[in-house]
Design a protein around this motif. Structure first.
Motif, PDB file in Angstrom:
ATOM      1  N   SER A 108       0.818  -1.220   0.000  1.00 37.43           N
ATOM      2  CA  SER A 108       0.000   0.000   0.000  1.00 37.43           C
ATOM      3  C   SER A 108       0.848   1.266   0.000  1.00 37.43           C
ATOM      4  O   SER A 108       1.955   1.305   0.536  1.00 37.43           O
ATOM      5  CB  SER A 108      -0.928   0.009   1.208  1.00 37.43           C
ATOM      6  N   LEU A 140       0.064   3.847   1.617  1.00 38.69           N
ATOM      7  CA  LEU A 140       0.063   4.308   3.009  1.00 38.69           C
ATOM      8  C   LEU A 140       1.312   3.828   3.727  1.00 38.69           C
ATOM      9  O   LEU A 140       1.971   4.597   4.435  1.00 38.69           O
ATOM     10  CB  LEU A 140      -1.178   3.774   3.745  1.00 38.69           C
ATOM     11  N   TYR A 181       4.527   6.020   5.044  1.00 33.89           N
ATOM     12  CA  TYR A 181       4.790   5.951   6.487  1.00 33.89           C
ATOM     13  C   TYR A 181       6.232   5.541   6.768  1.00 33.89           C
ATOM     14  O   TYR A 181       6.909   6.131   7.618  1.00 33.89           O
ATOM     15  CB  TYR A 181       3.818   4.954   7.123  1.00 33.89           C
ATOM     16  N   GLN A 204      -2.483   7.537  13.649  1.00 34.51           N
ATOM     17  CA  GLN A 204      -3.178   7.890  12.410  1.00 34.51           C
ATOM     18  C   GLN A 204      -2.881   6.892  11.310  1.00 34.51           C
ATOM     19  O   GLN A 204      -3.774   6.529  10.517  1.00 34.51           O
ATOM     20  CB  GLN A 204      -2.780   9.301  11.962  1.00 34.51           C
ATOM     21  N   PHE A 205      -1.635   6.409  11.264  1.00 35.73           N
ATOM     22  CA  PHE A 205      -1.267   5.421  10.258  1.00 35.73           C
ATOM     23  C   PHE A 205      -2.071   4.138  10.439  1.00 35.73           C
ATOM     24  O   PHE A 205      -2.604   3.576   9.465  1.00 35.73           O
ATOM     25  CB  PHE A 205       0.227   5.111  10.336  1.00 35.73           C
ATOM     26  N   VAL A 218      -4.956   3.744  12.014  1.00 31.17           N
ATOM     27  CA  VAL A 218      -6.365   4.044  11.723  1.00 31.17           C
ATOM     28  C   VAL A 218      -6.608   4.014  10.215  1.00 31.17           C
ATOM     29  O   VAL A 218      -7.555   3.396   9.733  1.00 31.17           O
ATOM     30  CB  VAL A 218      -6.764   5.416  12.310  1.00 31.17           C
ATOM     31  N   ASP A 219      -5.731   4.672   9.462  1.00 30.99           N
ATOM     32  CA  ASP A 219      -5.867   4.705   8.000  1.00 30.99           C
ATOM     33  C   ASP A 219      -5.665   3.317   7.404  1.00 30.99           C
ATOM     34  O   ASP A 219      -6.386   2.921   6.473  1.00 30.99           O
ATOM     35  CB  ASP A 219      -4.847   5.678   7.398  1.00 30.99           C
ATOM     36  N   LEU A 220      -4.687   2.596   7.934  1.00 25.98           N
ATOM     37  CA  LEU A 220      -4.389   1.254   7.432  1.00 25.98           C
ATOM     38  C   LEU A 220      -5.572   0.314   7.647  1.00 25.98           C
ATOM     39  O   LEU A 220      -5.942  -0.463   6.758  1.00 25.98           O
ATOM     40  CB  LEU A 220      -3.152   0.702   8.141  1.00 25.98           C
ATOM     41  N   THR A 256      -8.675   1.183   7.997  1.00 27.22           N
ATOM     42  CA  THR A 256      -9.808   1.650   7.183  1.00 27.22           C
ATOM     43  C   THR A 256      -9.659   1.299   5.710  1.00 27.22           C
ATOM     44  O   THR A 256     -10.611   0.822   5.081  1.00 27.22           O
ATOM     45  CB  THR A 256      -9.949   3.183   7.314  1.00 27.22           C
ATOM     46  N   VAL A 257      -8.466   1.518   5.172  1.00 29.82           N
ATOM     47  CA  VAL A 257      -8.261   1.427   3.723  1.00 29.82           C
ATOM     48  C   VAL A 257      -7.801   0.036   3.259  1.00 29.82           C
ATOM     49  O   VAL A 257      -8.185  -0.429   2.181  1.00 29.82           O
ATOM     50  CB  VAL A 257      -7.239   2.492   3.263  1.00 29.82           C
ATOM     51  N   LEU A 265     -12.422   1.214  15.109  1.00 29.09           N
ATOM     52  CA  LEU A 265     -11.871   2.494  14.649  1.00 29.09           C
ATOM     53  C   LEU A 265     -12.112   3.601  15.676  1.00 29.09           C
ATOM     54  O   LEU A 265     -11.228   4.422  15.937  1.00 29.09           O
ATOM     55  CB  LEU A 265     -12.496   2.885  13.312  1.00 29.09           C
ATOM     56  N   LYS A 286      -9.011   5.593  17.474  1.00 33.41           N
ATOM     57  CA  LYS A 286      -8.901   7.051  17.356  1.00 33.41           C
ATOM     58  C   LYS A 286      -8.849   7.723  18.723  1.00 33.41           C
ATOM     59  O   LYS A 286      -8.185   8.756  18.891  1.00 33.41           O
ATOM     60  CB  LYS A 286     -10.082   7.597  16.553  1.00 33.41           C
TER      61      LYS A 286
END
Length: 301
Positions: free
Chosen positions: A115, A117, A121, A134-135, A137-139, A141-142, A173, A177
């Motif tokens: 990815s 992301l 990172y 944040q990484f 959370v994004d990982l 999610t995506v 999530l 967060k």
């Protein structure tokens, strides 16, 4: 709703049995939650193993001998690994899915490393808990939550999880967060309290035991519809809503209507929510005129 529908499909009148299955299905949500949380932990562990193995190769490259360890040192993942709440829950619930099926962890790890992301990172020289959080959370999610192979595994493992996956992922999530540095990640409770758990049984039983009575409330309110033509899910939704109107004084009428319209949009026909909204609005007016709705507390009407 689904349990009542299942009773109809099986022509079952065994409330005890169906209620037991209902509670068991809810209980299994915790297993799904722990499986998804532990996937993050296992992905990190698998990468640690990979880096250690690579560094011991006979002809290891400089990069393999001194790899970028930013991912395996991620502070949020470390907090998940160190959480006694998670480890105790995994042991108590006997969750060992990824030990038995580590090929899925390898699939997820490969997707993570492919990815953009991850690439971004790993190149970022900053090192803060907020960035690490944040990484992840994004990982999640995506990359992780939408993974088709993972979804297929969960669907095959337990059919009742199909509708639970979005709820569980949303909860995870939310917790990720809100997690602060140094704070232990606490496993969520299935029920807010004992009253919350009792609500499950009360709504199920009161709806099932009064179906015939509740159906009479809307039968003459559908002039353009033959009652037998109404989708079965719609009839169940209306009966449950009527049950909350008449049998649950602490639930505001507007909350009931909004909740069941959302169920109709998710599970029934495209026009069901409009149809049900019209019926329920008329019923509320009628019930109020007849003083049938007894709500307690301010703002409950």
């Amino acid at each position: 709703m689904q349990s009542i529908y299942a009773m109809h499909q099986k022509n079952s009148d065994d409330i005890e049995k169906e209620e037991k299955f209902l509670y068991n299905s809810i209980d299994n949500i915790l297993d799904l939650y722990l499986i998804m949380i532990s996937a993050l932990i296992e992905i990190q562990k698998k990468e640690i193993q990979f880096l250690e193995t690579s560094s011991k190769k006979h002809l290891a490259t400089t990069e393999e001998k001194k790899p970028n360890k930013k991912f395996v040192n991620n502070m949020l993942l470390h907090q998940l690994t160190e959480s006694s709440s998670i480890s105790i829950a995994l042991e108590n619930r006997k969750i060992n899915n990824w030990t038995l099926n580590d090929d899925y962890i390898i699939i997820l790890l490969n997707e993570v490393k492919k990815s953009s992301l991850y690439q971004k990172y790993m190149l970022d020289k900053s090192n803060s808990f907020d960035d690490d959080k944040q990484f992840i959370v994004d990982l999640f999610t995506v990359v992780i939550a939408p993974n088709e192979k993972l979804y297929e595994y969960l669907e095959d493992h337990k059919l009742t999880w199909i509708d639970d996956i979005p709820v569980v992922n949303t909860q995870i999530l939310k917790q990720l967060k809100n997690l602060n540095q140094g704070e232990e990640f606490r496993v969520s409770k299935l029920y807010k309290d004992e009253e919350d758990k009792e609500f499950v049984s009360n709504l199920f039983r009161k709806t099932v035991l009064n179906e015939a009575i509740f159906s009479k409330e809307y039968e003459n309110k559908t002039p353009n519809w033959d009652t037998e033509r109404i989708a079965e899910i719609d009839t169940i939704i209306m009966k449950m809503a009527i049950c909350e109107f008449l049998k649950f004084p602490s639930i505001p009428v507007k909350v009931t209507i909004n909740e069941y319209l959302e169920l109709a949009k998710e599970y029934s026909t495209p026009k069901s929510s409009m149809f049900i909204n019209g019926i329920l609005d008329n019923l509320v007016k009628e019930f109020n005129q007849e003083d049938k709705i007894k709500k307690t507390g301010r703002g409950l009407m």
